[in-house]
Design a protein around this motif. Structure first.
Motif, PDB file in Angstrom:
ATOM      1  N   LEU A  95       0.957  -1.128  -0.102  1.00 52.55           N
ATOM      2  CA  LEU A  95       0.069  -0.075   0.038  1.00 52.55           C
ATOM      3  C   LEU A  95       0.913   1.408  -0.010  1.00 52.55           C
ATOM      4  CD1 LEU A  95      -2.633   1.563   0.105  1.00 52.55           C
ATOM      5  CD2 LEU A  95      -2.758   1.108   2.685  1.00 52.55           C
ATOM      6  N   THR A  96       2.020   1.052   0.610  1.00 51.69           N
ATOM      7  CA  THR A  96       2.725   2.425   1.012  1.00 51.69           C
ATOM      8  C   THR A  96       3.453   2.744  -0.551  1.00 51.69           C
ATOM      9  OG1 THR A  96       3.775   0.726   2.560  1.00 51.69           O
ATOM     10  CG2 THR A  96       4.145   3.495   2.755  1.00 51.69           C
ATOM     11  N   ALA A  97       3.705   1.663  -1.305  1.00 45.20           N
ATOM     12  CA  ALA A  97       4.396   1.740  -2.601  1.00 45.20           C
ATOM     13  C   ALA A  97       3.462   2.497  -3.538  1.00 45.20           C
ATOM     14  CB  ALA A  97       4.921   0.654  -3.206  1.00 45.20           C
ATOM     15  N   VAL A  98       2.145   2.071  -3.626  1.00 44.23           N
ATOM     16  CA  VAL A  98       1.184   2.569  -4.412  1.00 44.23           C
ATOM     17  C   VAL A  98       0.927   4.142  -4.086  1.00 44.23           C
ATOM     18  CG1 VAL A  98      -1.351   2.230  -5.190  1.00 44.23           C
ATOM     19  CG2 VAL A  98      -0.111   0.134  -4.582  1.00 44.23           C
ATOM     20  N   ILE A  99       0.553   4.346  -2.619  1.00 48.63           N
ATOM     21  CA  ILE A  99       0.484   5.848  -2.186  1.00 48.63           C
ATOM     22  C   ILE A  99       1.415   6.491  -2.764  1.00 48.63           C
ATOM     23  CG2 ILE A  99       0.164   7.280  -0.337  1.00 48.63           C
ATOM     24  CD1 ILE A  99      -1.536   4.881   0.941  1.00 48.63           C
ATOM     25  N   SER A 100       2.699   6.068  -2.535  1.00 50.64           N
ATOM     26  CA  SER A 100       3.826   6.819  -2.904  1.00 50.64           C
ATOM     27  C   SER A 100       4.212   7.379  -4.449  1.00 50.64           C
ATOM     28  CB  SER A 100       5.158   6.207  -2.631  1.00 50.64           C
ATOM     29  OG  SER A 100       5.374   5.755  -1.371  1.00 50.64           O
ATOM     30  N   GLU A 101       3.539   6.355  -5.254  1.00 46.18           N
ATOM     31  CA  GLU A 101       3.705   6.383  -6.591  1.00 46.18           C
ATOM     32  C   GLU A 101       2.616   7.426  -7.057  1.00 46.18           C
ATOM     33  OE1 GLU A 101       3.306   3.933 -10.934  1.00 46.18           O
ATOM     34  OE2 GLU A 101       3.214   2.976  -8.986  1.00 46.18           O
ATOM     35  N   ILE A 102       1.443   7.701  -6.298  1.00 46.72           N
ATOM     36  CA  ILE A 102       0.066   8.225  -6.877  1.00 46.72           C
ATOM     37  C   ILE A 102       0.673   9.798  -6.122  1.00 46.72           C
ATOM     38  CG2 ILE A 102      -2.066   9.073  -6.235  1.00 46.72           C
ATOM     39  CD1 ILE A 102      -2.845   5.950  -5.801  1.00 46.72           C
TER      40      ILE A 102
END
Length: 174
Positions: free
Chosen positions: A125-132
């Motif tokens: 989830l952190t990677a997805v949020i970081s990319e967004i």
């Protein structure tokens, strides 16, 4: 498809001006096991001499740490052709000798790295949020830069208009 994984291990000295040397050892403990393979380490690096010490890792470990100096700060290794059998805990140990003016100081620093091999990696989830957030930040910064450019060009245009007005007023008063 062959997959490689970087096991990162870093141990920096607090004072760079103190000369030293280090030997890096890697041990492996399979998932569910209680002990690290202690009889024979899986890998050792001592000044330009990487040695694979366990047959299960023969030809699959590659040194990616500090090269060309006895004072190793980065002790990372690549595992090539990762399989499910590589799941487990890896222990990186720095055996550092500091050469102080009066004597030698021996320091041992250990760090554990967990590796879990899965069929398909799911992004956290952190990677997805970081990319967004990265894309949102890029868009916001571009809009901000456009706003700054418009503001600057308006200031320059207003200054040029004021200068022309002053020139006109000076020429009419003569």
């Amino acid at each position: 498809m062959t997959v490689s994984f970087l096991l990162v291990c870093i141990s920096c000295k607090r004072r760079e001006e103190v000369p030293g040397s280090a030997i890096v050892d890697w041990h492996y403990k399979a998932a569910g096991s209680d002990e690290f393979i202690h009889v024979s380490r899986i890998f050792q690096y001592e000044y330009n001499n990487p040695i694979i010490l366990h047959e299960n890792f023969e030809g699959r470990l590659e040194w990616k740490g500090t090269m060309g100096t006895k004072d190793v700060q980065i002790g990372s290794v690549f595992i090539h052709n990762v399989t499910y059998n590589d799941t487990g805990t890896y222990l990186c140990t720095f055996h550092r000798t500091l050469y102080l003016p009066l004597n030698e100081e021996h320091v041992v620093i250990s760090k554990e790295v967990e590796l879990t091999v899965v069929e398909n990696a799911n992004p956290e989830l952190t990677a997805v949020i970081s990319e967004i957030m990265m894309y949102v930040l890029i868009a916001v910064l571009q809009l901000w830069m456009i706003g700054v450019l418009i503001y600057c060009y308006r200031k320059i245009y207003a200054e040029n208009e004021a200068r022309e007005t002053r020139k006109t007023a000076r020429s009419q008063s003569k």
